[in-house]
Design a protein around this motif. Structure first.
Motif, PDB file in Angstrom:
ATOM      1  N   VAL A  34       9.042   8.834  46.347  1.00 15.91           N
ATOM      2  CA  VAL A  34       8.454   9.826  45.449  1.00 15.91           C
ATOM      3  C   VAL A  34       7.067   9.382  44.974  1.00 15.91           C
ATOM      4  O   VAL A  34       6.169  10.195  44.826  1.00 15.91           O
ATOM      5  CB  VAL A  34       9.391  10.081  44.247  1.00 15.91           C
ATOM      6  N   PHE A  35       6.919   8.080  44.741  1.00 11.02           N
ATOM      7  CA  PHE A  35       5.649   7.525  44.265  1.00 11.02           C
ATOM      8  C   PHE A  35       5.117   6.509  45.287  1.00 11.02           C
ATOM      9  O   PHE A  35       5.121   5.303  45.038  1.00 11.02           O
ATOM     10  CB  PHE A  35       5.829   6.851  42.900  1.00 11.02           C
ATOM     11  N   PRO A  36       4.648   6.972  46.444  1.00  5.73           N
ATOM     12  CA  PRO A  36       4.234   6.046  47.502  1.00  5.73           C
ATOM     13  C   PRO A  36       3.003   5.210  47.146  1.00  5.73           C
ATOM     14  O   PRO A  36       2.772   4.171  47.764  1.00  5.73           O
ATOM     15  CB  PRO A  36       3.948   6.970  48.691  1.00  5.73           C
ATOM     16  N   ALA A  37       2.234   5.611  46.160  1.00  5.38           N
ATOM     17  CA  ALA A  37       1.039   4.844  45.782  1.00  5.38           C
ATOM     18  C   ALA A  37       1.400   3.567  45.030  1.00  5.38           C
ATOM     19  O   ALA A  37       0.567   2.655  44.935  1.00  5.38           O
ATOM     20  CB  ALA A  37       0.111   5.693  44.921  1.00  5.38           C
ATOM     21  N   PHE A  38       2.627   3.477  44.512  1.00  4.60           N
ATOM     22  CA  PHE A  38       3.051   2.289  43.772  1.00  4.60           C
ATOM     23  C   PHE A  38       3.597   1.244  44.731  1.00  4.60           C
ATOM     24  O   PHE A  38       4.231   1.574  45.737  1.00  4.60           O
ATOM     25  CB  PHE A  38       4.119   2.632  42.739  1.00  4.60           C
ATOM     26  N   ASP A  39       3.388  -0.022  44.407  1.00  8.04           N
ATOM     27  CA  ASP A  39       3.950  -1.121  45.208  1.00  8.04           C
ATOM     28  C   ASP A  39       5.470  -1.053  45.171  1.00  8.04           C
ATOM     29  O   ASP A  39       6.068  -0.801  44.121  1.00  8.04           O
ATOM     30  CB  ASP A  39       3.489  -2.478  44.663  1.00  8.04           C
ATOM     31  N   ARG A  40       6.093  -1.338  46.305  1.00  7.86           N
ATOM     32  CA  ARG A  40       7.549  -1.260  46.393  1.00  7.86           C
ATOM     33  C   ARG A  40       8.246  -2.218  45.430  1.00  7.86           C
ATOM     34  O   ARG A  40       9.310  -1.910  44.895  1.00  7.86           O
ATOM     35  CB  ARG A  40       8.013  -1.532  47.822  1.00  7.86           C
ATOM     36  N   ASP A  41       7.661  -3.374  45.206  1.00 10.76           N
ATOM     37  CA  ASP A  41       8.317  -4.339  44.319  1.00 10.76           C
ATOM     38  C   ASP A  41       8.285  -3.907  42.851  1.00 10.76           C
ATOM     39  O   ASP A  41       9.027  -4.422  42.024  1.00 10.76           O
ATOM     40  CB  ASP A  41       7.700  -5.731  44.479  1.00 10.76           C
ATOM     41  N   LEU A  42       7.459  -2.935  42.536  1.00  8.99           N
ATOM     42  CA  LEU A  42       7.374  -2.420  41.175  1.00  8.99           C
ATOM     43  C   LEU A  42       8.694  -1.788  40.724  1.00  8.99           C
ATOM     44  O   LEU A  42       9.090  -1.912  39.568  1.00  8.99           O
ATOM     45  CB  LEU A  42       6.256  -1.374  41.079  1.00  8.99           C
ATOM     46  N   PHE A  43       9.398  -1.156  41.641  1.00 10.70           N
ATOM     47  CA  PHE A  43      10.596  -0.404  41.276  1.00 10.70           C
ATOM     48  C   PHE A  43      11.727  -1.319  40.823  1.00 10.70           C
ATOM     49  O   PHE A  43      12.416  -1.003  39.856  1.00 10.70           O
ATOM     50  CB  PHE A  43      11.018   0.506  42.431  1.00 10.70           C
ATOM     51  N   ALA A  44      11.908  -2.438  41.476  1.00  9.60           N
ATOM     52  CA  ALA A  44      12.944  -3.382  41.043  1.00  9.60           C
ATOM     53  C   ALA A  44      12.610  -3.965  39.671  1.00  9.60           C
ATOM     54  O   ALA A  44      13.502  -4.165  38.841  1.00  9.60           O
ATOM     55  CB  ALA A  44      13.103  -4.508  42.068  1.00  9.60           C
ATOM     56  N   ARG A  45      11.340  -4.192  39.418  1.00  7.16           N
ATOM     57  CA  ARG A  45      10.931  -4.779  38.134  1.00  7.16           C
ATOM     58  C   ARG A  45      10.965  -3.776  36.990  1.00  7.16           C
ATOM     59  O   ARG A  45      10.983  -4.176  35.830  1.00  7.16           O
ATOM     60  CB  ARG A  45       9.524  -5.375  38.245  1.00  7.16           C
ATOM     61  N   THR A  46      10.977  -2.494  37.294  1.00  2.00           N
ATOM     62  CA  THR A  46      10.920  -1.486  36.238  1.00  2.00           C
ATOM     63  C   THR A  46      12.178  -0.629  36.151  1.00  2.00           C
ATOM     64  O   THR A  46      12.166   0.427  35.515  1.00  2.00           O
ATOM     65  CB  THR A  46       9.700  -0.560  36.448  1.00  2.00           C
ATOM     66  N   VAL A  47      13.260  -1.084  36.745  1.00  2.00           N
ATOM     67  CA  VAL A  47      14.479  -0.275  36.792  1.00  2.00           C
ATOM     68  C   VAL A  47      15.012   0.022  35.392  1.00  2.00           C
ATOM     69  O   VAL A  47      15.449   1.147  35.119  1.00  2.00           O
ATOM     70  CB  VAL A  47      15.548  -0.919  37.707  1.00  2.00           C
ATOM     71  N   SER A  48      14.983  -0.937  34.476  1.00  2.00           N
ATOM     72  CA  SER A  48      15.502  -0.656  33.132  1.00  2.00           C
ATOM     73  C   SER A  48      14.571   0.283  32.373  1.00  2.00           C
ATOM     74  O   SER A  48      15.034   1.140  31.605  1.00  2.00           O
ATOM     75  CB  SER A  48      15.738  -1.944  32.350  1.00  2.00           C
ATOM     76  N   MET A  49      13.269   0.151  32.579  1.00  2.00           N
ATOM     77  CA  MET A  49      12.319   1.054  31.944  1.00  2.00           C
ATOM     78  C   MET A  49      12.532   2.484  32.459  1.00  2.00           C
ATOM     79  O   MET A  49      12.560   3.443  31.685  1.00  2.00           O
ATOM     80  CB  MET A  49      10.882   0.624  32.223  1.00  2.00           C
ATOM     81  N   ALA A  50      12.698   2.627  33.761  1.00  2.00           N
ATOM     82  CA  ALA A  50      12.924   3.955  34.340  1.00  2.00           C
ATOM     83  C   ALA A  50      14.233   4.544  33.827  1.00  2.00           C
ATOM     84  O   ALA A  50      14.310   5.749  33.548  1.00  2.00           O
ATOM     85  CB  ALA A  50      12.931   3.871  35.866  1.00  2.00           C
ATOM     86  N   GLY A  51      15.249   3.708  33.693  1.00  5.90           N
ATOM     87  CA  GLY A  51      16.518   4.183  33.143  1.00  5.90           C
ATOM     88  C   GLY A  51      16.365   4.719  31.729  1.00  5.90           C
ATOM     89  O   GLY A  51      16.954   5.739  31.367  1.00  5.90           O
TER      90      GLY A  51
END
Length: 120
Positions: A34-51
């Motif tokens: 959905v957000f291809p401009a973001f680095d892939r490793d960003l998602f694991a580091r921000t999972v609680s924030m996204a939740g």
């Protein structure tokens, strides 16, 4: 509220239920698509924030659904107006900070629903 306004409010509630699910349960799996401009490793580091963001989207959906269940049309319109303004402001902020596409996915539909509510 009128039928068109209620349908638009319901569709926006469904959208925010989807966003709630996406951010709370599918962030690491679907986020990079959905957000291809973001680095892939960003998602694991921000999972609680996204939740946490997903939970807020769930509250927006709950408020919009609540507005559809209120029997008094004037009160329903006021509740829908409040939550639609919250959606529009969140969409504006997201468009500025995350992705301009959010403006068209979130803010524009909320604005159209607001217009429909106010014209009813």
């Amino acid at each position: 509220m009128g039928l068109i306004a209620s349908i638009l409010v319901g569709l926006i509630a469904l959208l925010h239920l989807y966003i709630c699910w996406f951010e709370m349960f599918a962030w690491e799996r679907r986020g990079p698509k959905v957000f291809p401009a973001f680095d892939r490793d960003l998602f694991a580091r921000t999972v609680s924030m996204a939740g946490n963001q997903g939970l807020y989207n769930g509250f927006l959906a709950a408020g919009l659904i609540w507005s559809l269940l209120i029997g008094d049309p004037a009160w329903a319109a006021r509740v829908a107006t409040f939550f639609l303004i919250c959606v529009a402001v969140a969409g504006l902020y997201g468009a500025v900070t995350a992705s301009r596409r959010i403006l068209f996915v979130q803010t524009v539909p909320a604005g159209l629903a607001l217009l429909a509510v106010w014209l009813t």
